[in-house]
Write a protein that holds these residues in place. Structure first.
Motif, PDB file in Angstrom:
ATOM      1  N   ARG A  27       2.016   6.649  -1.922  1.00  0.00           N
ATOM      2  CA  ARG A  27       1.015   5.601  -1.790  1.00  0.00           C
ATOM      3  C   ARG A  27       0.928   4.810  -3.088  1.00  0.00           C
ATOM      4  O   ARG A  27       1.308   5.298  -4.152  1.00  0.00           O
ATOM      5  N   SER A  28       0.362   3.645  -3.018  1.00  0.00           N
ATOM      6  CA  SER A  28       0.351   2.759  -4.181  1.00  0.00           C
ATOM      7  C   SER A  28      -0.553   3.263  -5.302  1.00  0.00           C
ATOM      8  O   SER A  28      -0.445   2.797  -6.436  1.00  0.00           O
TER       9      SER A  28
ATOM     10  N   ASN B 156      -0.076  -3.436   3.955  1.00  0.00           N
ATOM     11  CA  ASN B 156      -1.432  -2.888   3.857  1.00  0.00           C
ATOM     12  C   ASN B 156      -1.789  -2.129   5.125  1.00  0.00           C
ATOM     13  O   ASN B 156      -1.363  -2.468   6.221  1.00  0.00           O
TER      14      ASN B 156
ATOM     15  N   ASN C 197      -2.672   5.596   9.285  1.00  0.00           N
ATOM     16  CA  ASN C 197      -2.174   5.043   8.021  1.00  0.00           C
ATOM     17  C   ASN C 197      -1.645   6.136   7.101  1.00  0.00           C
ATOM     18  O   ASN C 197      -2.241   7.178   6.921  1.00  0.00           O
TER      19      ASN C 197
ATOM     20  N   ASP D 116       0.796  -1.233   0.000  1.00  0.00           N
ATOM     21  CA  ASP D 116       0.000   0.000   0.000  1.00  0.00           C
ATOM     22  C   ASP D 116       0.823   1.275   0.000  1.00  0.00           C
ATOM     23  O   ASP D 116       0.373   2.306  -0.493  1.00  0.00           O
ATOM     24  N   TYR D 117       2.007   1.215   0.580  1.00  0.00           N
ATOM     25  CA  TYR D 117       2.657   2.468   0.958  1.00  0.00           C
ATOM     26  C   TYR D 117       4.154   2.252   0.994  1.00  0.00           C
ATOM     27  O   TYR D 117       4.627   1.241   1.535  1.00  0.00           O
TER      28      TYR D 117
END
Lengths: 113, 112
Positions: free
Chosen positions: A51-52, A95, B97, A31-32
């Motif tokens: 970020r992806s 993730n 996040n 994801d990152y």
């Protein structure tokens, strides 16, 4: 399992030139991604992240490129300065929600005056 | 803000001794991490935590234990020190996040 690795362990660049540090990752679902700089005797410092869902992100003198097709990440440093000499790491979070942050091997960048 | 604080900065242990590496952060971050870095190498994840009361193994958890009783503190315990645990240990914390991780200055541990 997932892993993040680097193509080149060392890189020497003339002061003022641009440098490119590369990183390969194995998990296409990550994801990152983050680039860190580590100077001798210190903890890693954040440089830039991506970020992806992005292909490119720019900061001050730095650009990160993400190529999801070949699972490749690069850090470009423009107009390198002596203070850019350090070890650079790419890091990965598989993730969001899991939040496991793993690091690649690292590339030592040396700026030649 | 002090950020991420690790203590001690240096320590020499004898084989078989135990010790706790302390890590505390004042940024109210949910996520905390412990890494070890051997000379000339990258950072290997030992344990991590996504919140108080929750911990999970990383890449190299054997020989270590952690606890997370508060948001601020994430101590790392070595029960029976071995020479292979000679390394520099870094603690880090992150916010939600997508947030960058902030690192402490490290603890240099030598086991003899």
């Amino acid at each position: 399992g997932e892993s993040v690795g680097l193509h080149l362990p060392t890189l020497s660049v003339q002061e003022g030139d641009n440098s490119i540090i590369n990183c390969a990752y194995s998990n296409s679902a990550s994801d990152y991604f983050i680039w860190y700089k580590q100077e001798s005797g210190k903890g890693p410092q954040f440089i830039i992240d991506i970020r992806s869902n992005m292909d490119k992100r720019q900061g001050q003198r730095v650009t990160v490129l993400l190529n999801k097709t070949v699972k490749h990440l690069s850090l470009q440093i423009a107009a390198t300065q002596p203070g850019d000499s350090a070890v650079y790491f790419c890091a990965e979070i598989l993730n969001f929600g899991n939040e496991k942050l793993t690091f690649g091997t690292g590339t030592r960048l040396t700026i030649i005056p | 803000n002090a950020g991420v604080t690790q203590t001690p900065k240096f320590r020499i242990l004898k084989i078989g001794q135990s010790m706790t590496l302390q890590c505390t952060q004042d940024m109210n971050h949910n996520y905390m991490y412990w890494y070890r870095q051997d000379p000339g190498m990258g950072l290997k994840l030992i344990y991590y935590s996504v919140g108080a009361g929750i911990t999970d193994k990383g890449e190299v958890p054997n020989g270590y234990n952690v606890s997370r009783s508060t948001t601020e503190d994430f101590p790392l315990r070595l029960e029976l020190a071995a020479p292979s645990q000679t390394s520099v240990y870094f603690c880090a914390s992150r916010t939600s996040n997508g947030g960058e991780a902030f690192f402490g200055q490290g603890t240099r541990l030598t086991v003899v």
